[in-house]
Scaffold this motif. Structure first.
Motif, PDB file in Angstrom:
ATOM      1  N   LEU A  20       0.834  -1.191   0.000  1.00 28.85           N
ATOM      2  CA  LEU A  20       0.000   0.000   0.000  1.00 28.85           C
ATOM      3  C   LEU A  20       0.873   1.247   0.000  1.00 28.85           C
ATOM      4  CD1 LEU A  20      -2.915   1.130   0.424  1.00 28.85           C
ATOM      5  CD2 LEU A  20      -2.392   1.119   2.848  1.00 28.85           C
ATOM      6  N   ASN A  21       0.500   2.230  -0.813  1.00 25.93           N
ATOM      7  CA  ASN A  21       1.145   3.537  -0.789  1.00 25.93           C
ATOM      8  C   ASN A  21       0.201   4.524  -0.126  1.00 25.93           C
ATOM      9  OD1 ASN A  21       3.541   2.839  -2.148  1.00 25.93           O
ATOM     10  ND2 ASN A  21       2.467   2.919  -4.097  1.00 25.93           N
ATOM     11  N   CYS A  22       0.751   5.312   0.787  1.00 29.28           N
ATOM     12  CA  CYS A  22      -0.036   6.300   1.522  1.00 29.28           C
ATOM     13  C   CYS A  22       0.782   7.564   1.704  1.00 29.28           C
ATOM     14  CB  CYS A  22      -0.398   5.773   2.919  1.00 29.28           C
ATOM     15  SG  CYS A  22      -1.457   4.342   2.938  1.00 29.28           S
ATOM     16  N   ARG A  23       0.077   8.642   1.990  1.00 28.58           N
ATOM     17  CA  ARG A  23       0.720   9.884   2.416  1.00 28.58           C
ATOM     18  C   ARG A  23       0.447  10.035   3.903  1.00 28.58           C
ATOM     19  NH1 ARG A  23      -1.854  14.180   0.119  1.00 28.58           N
ATOM     20  NH2 ARG A  23      -3.362  12.789  -0.774  1.00 28.58           N
ATOM     21  N   HIS A  24       1.512  10.250   4.650  1.00 32.36           N
ATOM     22  CA  HIS A  24       1.377  10.421   6.094  1.00 32.36           C
ATOM     23  C   HIS A  24       2.533  11.273   6.584  1.00 32.36           C
ATOM     24  CE1 HIS A  24       0.845   9.736  10.319  1.00 32.36           C
ATOM     25  NE2 HIS A  24       2.041   9.182  10.415  1.00 32.36           N
ATOM     26  N   THR A  25       2.235  12.305   7.341  1.00 29.11           N
ATOM     27  CA  THR A  25       3.261  13.125   7.961  1.00 29.11           C
ATOM     28  C   THR A  25       3.291  12.779   9.441  1.00 29.11           C
ATOM     29  OG1 THR A  25       2.928  14.892   6.354  1.00 29.11           O
ATOM     30  CG2 THR A  25       4.071  15.471   8.395  1.00 29.11           C
ATOM     31  N   GLN A  26       4.374  12.178   9.847  1.00 30.24           N
ATOM     32  CA  GLN A  26       4.526  11.767  11.238  1.00 30.24           C
ATOM     33  C   GLN A  26       4.731  12.995  12.114  1.00 30.24           C
ATOM     34  OE1 GLN A  26       7.622   8.876  11.720  1.00 30.24           O
ATOM     35  NE2 GLN A  26       7.895   9.356  13.867  1.00 30.24           N
ATOM     36  N   PRO A  27       3.989  13.114  13.219  1.00 29.61           N
ATOM     37  CA  PRO A  27       4.226  14.243  14.125  1.00 29.61           C
ATOM     38  C   PRO A  27       5.665  14.211  14.652  1.00 29.61           C
ATOM     39  CG  PRO A  27       2.191  13.098  14.698  1.00 29.61           C
ATOM     40  CD  PRO A  27       2.897  12.257  13.687  1.00 29.61           C
ATOM     41  N   GLN A  28       6.250  15.374  14.831  1.00 36.26           N
ATOM     42  CA  GLN A  28       7.625  15.455  15.343  1.00 36.26           C
ATOM     43  C   GLN A  28       7.697  15.053  16.815  1.00 36.26           C
ATOM     44  OE1 GLN A  28      10.520  16.270  13.620  1.00 36.26           O
ATOM     45  NE2 GLN A  28       9.142  15.902  11.905  1.00 36.26           N
ATOM     46  N   ARG A  29       6.761  15.524  17.603  1.00 35.55           N
ATOM     47  CA  ARG A  29       6.733  15.292  19.051  1.00 35.55           C
ATOM     48  C   ARG A  29       5.287  15.323  19.531  1.00 35.55           C
ATOM     49  NH1 ARG A  29      11.757  13.765  20.527  1.00 35.55           N
ATOM     50  NH2 ARG A  29      13.362  15.138  19.753  1.00 35.55           N
ATOM     51  N   PHE A  30       5.065  14.831  20.748  1.00 36.31           N
ATOM     52  CA  PHE A  30       3.768  15.009  21.389  1.00 36.31           C
ATOM     53  C   PHE A  30       3.981  15.619  22.764  1.00 36.31           C
ATOM     54  CE2 PHE A  30       4.978  10.835  22.984  1.00 36.31           C
ATOM     55  CZ  PHE A  30       4.545  10.844  24.301  1.00 36.31           C
ATOM     56  N   ARG A  31       2.971  16.313  23.231  1.00 32.48           N
ATOM     57  CA  ARG A  31       3.007  16.910  24.560  1.00 32.48           C
ATOM     58  C   ARG A  31       2.211  16.018  25.509  1.00 32.48           C
ATOM     59  NH1 ARG A  31       5.517  21.435  24.659  1.00 32.48           N
ATOM     60  NH2 ARG A  31       5.587  22.851  22.899  1.00 32.48           N
ATOM     61  N   PRO A  32       2.839  15.553  26.587  1.00 34.96           N
ATOM     62  CA  PRO A  32       2.128  14.693  27.536  1.00 34.96           C
ATOM     63  C   PRO A  32       0.836  15.353  28.021  1.00 34.96           C
ATOM     64  CG  PRO A  32       4.459  14.743  28.046  1.00 34.96           C
ATOM     65  CD  PRO A  32       4.218  15.774  26.982  1.00 34.96           C
ATOM     66  N   GLY A  33      -0.235  14.575  28.035  1.00 34.28           N
ATOM     67  CA  GLY A  33      -1.525  15.067  28.494  1.00 34.28           C
ATOM     68  C   GLY A  33      -2.337  15.779  27.426  1.00 34.28           C
ATOM     69  N   GLN A  34      -1.758  15.981  26.227  1.00 37.53           N
ATOM     70  CA  GLN A  34      -2.473  16.636  25.135  1.00 37.53           C
ATOM     71  C   GLN A  34      -2.848  15.605  24.078  1.00 37.53           C
ATOM     72  OE1 GLN A  34      -3.292  20.000  25.069  1.00 37.53           O
ATOM     73  NE2 GLN A  34      -2.587  19.805  27.175  1.00 37.53           N
ATOM     74  N   PRO A  35      -4.053  15.703  23.483  1.00 32.79           N
ATOM     75  CA  PRO A  35      -4.422  14.769  22.410  1.00 32.79           C
ATOM     76  C   PRO A  35      -3.467  14.915  21.225  1.00 32.79           C
ATOM     77  CG  PRO A  35      -6.200  16.348  22.853  1.00 32.79           C
ATOM     78  CD  PRO A  35      -5.066  16.693  23.751  1.00 32.79           C
ATOM     79  N   LEU A  36      -3.252  13.811  20.521  1.00 30.63           N
ATOM     80  CA  LEU A  36      -2.358  13.799  19.362  1.00 30.63           C
ATOM     81  C   LEU A  36      -3.159  13.383  18.140  1.00 30.63           C
ATOM     82  CD1 LEU A  36       0.523  14.038  18.202  1.00 30.63           C
ATOM     83  CD2 LEU A  36       0.817  11.607  18.764  1.00 30.63           C
ATOM     84  N   ALA A  37      -3.362  14.326  17.213  1.00 25.76           N
ATOM     85  CA  ALA A  37      -4.113  14.053  15.989  1.00 25.76           C
ATOM     86  C   ALA A  37      -3.198  13.395  14.964  1.00 25.76           C
ATOM     87  CB  ALA A  37      -4.687  15.346  15.421  1.00 25.76           C
ATOM     88  N   ILE A  38      -3.728  12.355  14.302  1.00 27.04           N
ATOM     89  CA  ILE A  38      -2.988  11.600  13.296  1.00 27.04           C
ATOM     90  C   ILE A  38      -3.831  11.541  12.030  1.00 27.04           C
ATOM     91  CG2 ILE A  38      -1.972   9.361  12.728  1.00 27.04           C
ATOM     92  CD1 ILE A  38      -0.553  10.576  15.092  1.00 27.04           C
ATOM     93  N   GLU A  39      -3.200  11.724  10.873  1.00 20.71           N
ATOM     94  CA  GLU A  39      -3.898  11.647   9.582  1.00 20.71           C
ATOM     95  C   GLU A  39      -3.177  10.686   8.643  1.00 20.71           C
ATOM     96  OE1 GLU A  39      -4.294  15.501   7.810  1.00 20.71           O
ATOM     97  OE2 GLU A  39      -5.893  16.078   9.195  1.00 20.71           O
TER      98      GLU A  39
END
Length: 108
Positions: free
Chosen positions: A5-24
């Motif tokens: 499968l080929n997909c486009r995805h930009t991996q988040p650089q970092r996450f902040r503890p306790g904050q939601p992390l949106a993924i696409e």
């Protein structure tokens, strides 16, 4: 049956503890369903799952803030269903079976 499968995805650089992390994720071909598997980078834990919501050909999910409130980095990968009986994992192991089969995001 599993297929590449080929997909486009930009991996988040970092996450902040306790904050939601949106993924696409944007699959190259139309998908009937996309599910994200995620967990802390701690092999004693089972994966959590989130069915991703489609907005056109962009699929979105959020790792809850309560889950990101951890000392561990996060790892995740995607299961993409394109038609009945056809499932792909992204990023997968690749044709040589040597790629890292998941993404890792570290704490900010």
């Amino acid at each position: 049956r599993r297929v590449a499968l080929n997909c486009r995805h930009t991996q988040p650089q970092r996450f902040r503890p306790g904050q939601p992390l949106a993924i696409e994720l944007s699959p190259e071909k139309q998908a009937s369903a996309v599910r994200m598997y995620y967990r802390h980078v701690n092999h004693a834990e089972r994966h959590q799952t989130a069915d991703m919501e489609a907005k056109g050909n962009v699929y979105q999910a959020v790792i809850p803030g309560a889950y990101t409130d951890s000392a561990f980095p996060l790892q995740y990968y995607f299961e993409v269903r394109s038609e009945p009986g056809v499932v792909s994992l992204y990023p997968g192991l690749g044709p040589e079976l040597t790629q890292q089969p998941y993404f890792v995001v570290r704490r900010a």
